[in-house]
Design an enzyme around this catalytic site. Structure first.
Site, PDB file in Angstrom:
ATOM      1  N   VAL A 126       0.847  -1.203   0.000  1.00 46.92           N
ATOM      2  CA  VAL A 126       0.000   0.000   0.000  1.00 46.92           C
ATOM      3  C   VAL A 126       0.877   1.245   0.000  1.00 46.92           C
ATOM      4  O   VAL A 126       0.643   2.197  -0.753  1.00 46.92           O
ATOM      5  CB  VAL A 126      -0.971   0.008   1.207  1.00 46.92           C
ATOM      6  CG1 VAL A 126      -1.728   1.320   1.293  1.00 46.92           C
ATOM      7  CG2 VAL A 126      -1.953  -1.163   1.106  1.00 46.92           C
ATOM      8  N   PRO A 152      10.861  -0.386   9.349  1.00 46.92           N
ATOM      9  CA  PRO A 152      12.009  -1.292   9.466  1.00 46.92           C
ATOM     10  C   PRO A 152      12.317  -1.872   8.088  1.00 46.92           C
ATOM     11  O   PRO A 152      11.388  -2.098   7.298  1.00 46.92           O
ATOM     12  CB  PRO A 152      11.500  -2.396  10.409  1.00 46.92           C
ATOM     13  CG  PRO A 152      10.259  -1.858  11.044  1.00 46.92           C
ATOM     14  CD  PRO A 152       9.693  -0.846  10.109  1.00 46.92           C
ATOM     15  N   ASP A 171      -6.835   1.877   5.237  1.00 45.59           N
ATOM     16  CA  ASP A 171      -7.800   0.859   5.668  1.00 45.59           C
ATOM     17  C   ASP A 171      -8.645   1.249   6.874  1.00 45.59           C
ATOM     18  O   ASP A 171      -9.388   0.424   7.392  1.00 45.59           O
ATOM     19  CB  ASP A 171      -7.115  -0.496   5.955  1.00 45.59           C
ATOM     20  CG  ASP A 171      -6.648  -1.166   4.677  1.00 45.59           C
ATOM     21  OD1 ASP A 171      -7.316  -0.986   3.648  1.00 45.59           O
ATOM     22  OD2 ASP A 171      -5.610  -1.839   4.711  1.00 45.59           O
TER      23      ASP A 171
END
Lengths: 201, 201
Positions: A32, A52, A117
């Site tokens: 995304v 990360p 989302d």
């Protein structure tokens, strides 16, 4: 017939956000995020990515390698929002708690944000987009179906001549030339503004 | 062939802003304000209008009479920005000095703003818009010509079937029904989110 346009309600406010040279904080580096980053780079935003390294998908890792984003190799920390240059925050991480915390911090600091989302934690959504050079078209169905938005976008793409973007570029160049060659031909102050600031639309 | 999508640059970030039930401060009540107010009402925003009564055009005066906007009959004062509920500021006044002052105050307070006719003092621009019920389409030409944007918008309108908005509404209703009738048919958590929050796109 109504004397004035009638109110329809229920829509989004469709905007062309000016993010050029402004700093966007992107939290998360997965699929995304890759789409968001592409969108932002196409709008000439400066991007600071926090994720990360093992959370980067190939496309995002490629953008980091290209030097197109400033990269911080760790998870989000609240102090990441302290930089007053940050104009917008987007998150795309699989951690609902961290997402909500980031949203709340952004709202405290009045930073506009999109938490992927989680629509209630979004100042804005993205629609289905078509682009041909300077021509940008966005389709939204107000939540009635992303697939329908894509169908409409494809219909639009099929209906436009393939050289539309190029034609628009030429008109833009012509307008700029006219300004230099025949500044006296400009029609009053309202019109003038279009020439001085050709980016109104 | 590039492995990843190429960067194009120079575009706007096209967004569907969620202004429903949020407070927008509109400064000025002329013709430009009338268009902004219509846009905002169509997005279910709450509007607080600041303008001396003799500066209201007929359409804006009509909206005030309809009770669709909260109306303050005077010119802008800096303390108007103190209300923490204000989510967005738009100005459309013929006073460049006051406009710039409002822009600067908004930026100090991190309130998103659009100063009409002064693109450098805008967080966002409006494009040429087409709407058919839930279907919203915005066209931007990145400043190469508002007329070109209107031409493209008309082309799009002509290319879409007249019942497209109605069809999209029906698809949306069907999706909601499916959720109630056959919740077991939903395809995993990602898909589920679409059903829980049908307003992603």
């Amino acid at each position: 017939m109504a004397k004035f346009p009638e109110i329809e309600g229920g829509g989004s406010l469709m905007l062309a956000w000016q993010i050029r040279n402004k700093l966007v904080l992107m939290v998360g580096g997965g699929e995304v995020a890759a789409g968001r980053i592409l969108n932002l780079l196409n709008s000439d935003a400066k991007i600071r990515l926090i994720s990360p390294r093992d959370g980067l998908n190939d496309e995002v890792a490629h953008r980091v390698e290209q030097g197109l984003v400033e990269y911080i190799d760790r998870t989000f920390e609240p102090s990441d929002l302290d930089d007053p240059a940050i104009a917008m925050v987007m998150t795309a991480i699989d951690d609902p708690e961290a997402s909500t915390m980031i949203w709340k911090l952004c709202k405290e600091k009045r930073i506009v944000a999109n938490i992927a989302d989680v629509p209630p934690e979004c100042d804005f959504y993205f629609g289905s987009q078509y682009r041909d050079g300077p021509l940008q078209i966005m389709v939204s169905t107000s939540g009635n179906g992303p697939r329908m938005a894509n169908i409409v976008r494809r219909r639009i793409a099929a209906s436009l001549p393939p050289n539309m973007g190029e034609a628009i570029k030429k008109v833009g160049a012509l307008r700029k030339k006219l300004r230099v060659v025949a500044p006296g031909n400009e029609e009053g102050p309202k019109r003038m503004k279009w020439y001085v600031y050709p980016s109104l639309c």
